[in-house]
Design an enzyme around this catalytic site. Structure first.
Site, PDB file in Angstrom:
ATOM      1  CD  GLU A 157      -2.681   1.410   2.468  1.00 41.49           C
ATOM      2  OE1 GLU A 157      -2.311   0.875   3.517  1.00 41.49           O
ATOM      3  OE2 GLU A 157      -3.714   2.111   2.381  1.00 41.49           O
ATOM      4  NE  ARG A 211       3.401  -8.087  10.553  1.00 42.31           N
ATOM      5  CZ  ARG A 211       3.287  -7.031   9.748  1.00 42.31           C
ATOM      6  NH1 ARG A 211       4.287  -6.204   9.606  1.00 42.31           N
ATOM      7  NH2 ARG A 211       2.157  -6.778   9.134  1.00 42.31           N
ATOM      8  CE  LYS A 264       3.586   0.308   4.910  1.00 40.95           C
ATOM      9  NZ  LYS A 264       2.561   0.317   3.852  1.00 40.95           N
TER      10      LYS A 264
END
Length: 561
Positions: free
Chosen positions: A38, A266, A276
């Site tokens: 994204e 992850r 993020k």
RNA sequence: UCCGGCGUCGUCCAAUGGCAGGACAGCGGAUUUUGGUUCCGCUUAUUGGGGUUCGAAUCCCUACGCCGGAACCA
């Protein structure tokens, strides 16, 4: 960069899944993956793991390809700057998406057509409850959901409302389009998930063409299907979404190949944060100097710090891929970069904290020079000449008036070797009125040219040095771990309290003259100190170096105990 | 408490019913004109309990632990 096996790649279960599908003849043996960021932030080392996995599969399987797809379905957070940086970073890492760069927003019209189809088939409806009503209606972990009072609207009614939503006839939040699945489902993602919301936001690519935007769960699988993706690889938190991913695709049997989702864990790294949201806070709160601050775990930060794509790929290959929540020791990353830099960096000399040394038995104005190889263990790789004279600089750390046990650097009355040059002896220490050491008066042994004494005496210590007259001033930025805690913010959300106050220090150094032409991006080893990279801020005459990583220092380790 | 996932050296990853192995970290040694590099060696693990089997890290049951999940985020 298309060498599939440049390091010893570990086997991993995702590759196994893909290979098994190929062997079974699924999708006619076709394999297509995708990396779907994204564009709402910069890529970091965790994304690098995903990039290496997805593009790595494409490299390992003959005929397979990997797409770059921007998952831009939420215009409130997405920006072109991130689209640009993401491309730059993936390319820098050494991967190529060919002509296959896509945007979920490219599919808005097709996604909308699928939505209308589901409405016509009675599989989706327009809900007009408030957010609060919907949330309450969805139930909880323990409570099943309740159906919406609007759930039984007719397909015609829903179709008209959906079209009016798209036409902008309703304010934001007035209605949503929901899939009609199962309000009783134990997996809450199946309790009539939202497909479209009304959102009057300027989209970075479609501008103001739309006022309704699709949600991830609806858009993602169909984006995969539209592109012909066969293996949709994502992280563990989407595991609970897989039934929904499959449900949507089940409604449209026309798609072939039909993509399948596989989840992996992850990356977490000690002494770093890869959230993020937190990275954004660090940038926006001014705790670092930007997304490419060399202390940041972003690809841009690592690049500026001096990390190489090869080191990052080797790291990704070695940490493996699994479904276990893991916390990789940052020393593994540091090892990967040292290993790569050790093989590729010229050895030069730079004195970080200069201490003046005057050789009293070298006449004023007399100059000399010594040949030095770029790589001591392979002189065929060339070298340079090091100018030498009466006044030199050594590092302050390499002199001790009162040496600790085990010290073999310079002391009053002691001898050391100057790297690639000669042996010197400290005759006298000069101090200022405050008692600070300002200069060392030394002598050199003219019979030790090259570094070995003619009489065969052994010299244990070897120091790096530069000539006062010929060396160049340079700003050296010393970076260290951004956080002092192994798991920043482990207790609560106070991760900023774990910032390492010593993560950044600037020193005015002196470097050897061969570095005069050093250009941004150049990497060297300052012997005995560490690996350094020329910063983009650097200019001829005003050199700026970043410390990528220090050399392993068993002396410091021994002192620390 | 409900759903889903995961439990192997300090850390990360292997072993896919057949000798638990590698990397990093740590420790010790050799070499060294970088206290670097290189080389050699060492320490350390299958969450507990039951079962199936000639044989289980692997299959089954059970307990426990950890992670994720209740955005009109992705």
């Amino acid at each position: 960069m298309n060498q599939p096996q440049e390091t010893d790649k570990l086997p991993n279960f995702v590759l196994d899944v893909v290979k098994a599908d190929v062997a079974a003849g699924r999708n006619g043996g076709k394999v297509m993956t995708r990396f779907p960021p994204e564009p709402n932030g910069y890529l970091h080392i965790g994304h690098a793991k995903s990039i290496c996995l997805n593009f790595g599969i494409a490299q390992d399987i003959p005929g397979a390809v990997c797409n770059l797809r921007f998952d831009d379905t939420n215009p409130s957070v997405e920006e072109d700057e991130f689209v640009r940086s993401i491309q730059e970073d993936v390319r820098w890492l050494g991967f190529d998406w060919g002509a296959r760069m896509y945007f979920a927003s490219d599919y808005f019209e097709r996604l909308y057509a699928i939505a209308e189809k589901l409405v016509r088939e009675g599989k989706a409806y327009v809900d007009s409850q408030t957010i609060e009503e919907m949330r309450a209606g969805r139930g909880s972990f323990h409570q099943p959901g309740r159906v919406s009072p609007y759930r039984d609207r007719t397909p015609d009614e829903n179709l008209e409302l959906l079209r009016r939503m798209r036409a902008g006839e309703f304010p934001d939040g007035a209605h949503v389009l929901r899939a009609k699945i199962d309000m009783q489902a134990s997996n809450q993602n199946l309790r009539d998930p939202v497909m479209y919301r009304i959102k009057r936001e300027h989209h970075h690519r479609t501008g103001d063409a739309w006022c309704i935007y699709p949600m991830y769960d609806f858009a993602h699988g169909y984006s995969d299907a539209i592109e012909g993706v066969t293996h949709s690889i994502c992280t563990l938190e989407f595991e609970n979404h897989r039934p929904l991913y499959d449900w949507f695709l089940d409604q449209t049997p026309e798609f072939d190949p039909r993509p399948r989702q596989t989840e992996f864990a992850r990356l977490n790294l000690t002494y770093m944060t890869l959230s993020k949201r937190r990275l954004k806070l660090l940038v926006e709160g001014g705790h670092v100097k930007g997304w490419d601050d060399p202390r940041m775990p972003t690809i841009a930060g690592l690049r500026r710090r001096g990390y190489t794509p090869e080191a990052i790929r080797a790291f990704a290959d070695r940490i493996g891929v699994s479904k276990r929540n893991s916390f990789v020791d940052v020393t593994l990353l540091e090892h990967a970069v040292r290993e790569d830099l050790n093989a590729r960096c010229r050895r030069v000399m730079g004195v970080l904290r200069p201490l003046r040394v005057v050789l009293e038995n070298v006449p004023e104005g007399q100059e000399d020079a010594f040949d030095a190889p770029w790589f001591a263990d392979d002189p065929s790789r060339g070298g340079r000449s090091l100018p030498f004279g009466r006044a030199l600089f050594i590092d302050r750390e390499d002199f001790a008036e009162v040496p600790p046990k085990g010290w073999f650097r310079l002391t009053p009355g002691g001898e050391v070797r100057l790297r690639n040059a000669c042996i010197i002896k400290c005759e006298r220490v000069v101090k200022d009125e405050r008692g600070e050491i300002v200069e060392l008066r030394c002598s050199w042994d003219p019979d030790s040219r090259g570094g070995n004494a003619k009489d065969g005496r052994k010299i244990k210590g070897t120091l790096h040095w530069v000539s006062e007259k010929h060396s160049l001033p340079a700003e050296v930025r010393l970076y260290d771990r951004l956080f002092r805690a192994e798991n920043p913010g482990e207790e609560g959300d106070e991760f900023l309290g774990d910032l390492n106050p010593a993560s950044f220090e600037v020193v005015q150094a002196r470097v050897e003259p061969s570095l005069a032409g050093a250009a941004p991006g150049d990497r060297v080893q300052f012997e005995r100190v560490g690996y350094f990279c020329v910063d983009p801020d650097s200019k001829p005459g005003a050199l700026v170096f970043n410390r990528t990583i220090g050399l392993k220092d068993s002396w410091a380790k021994q002192q620390g105990k």
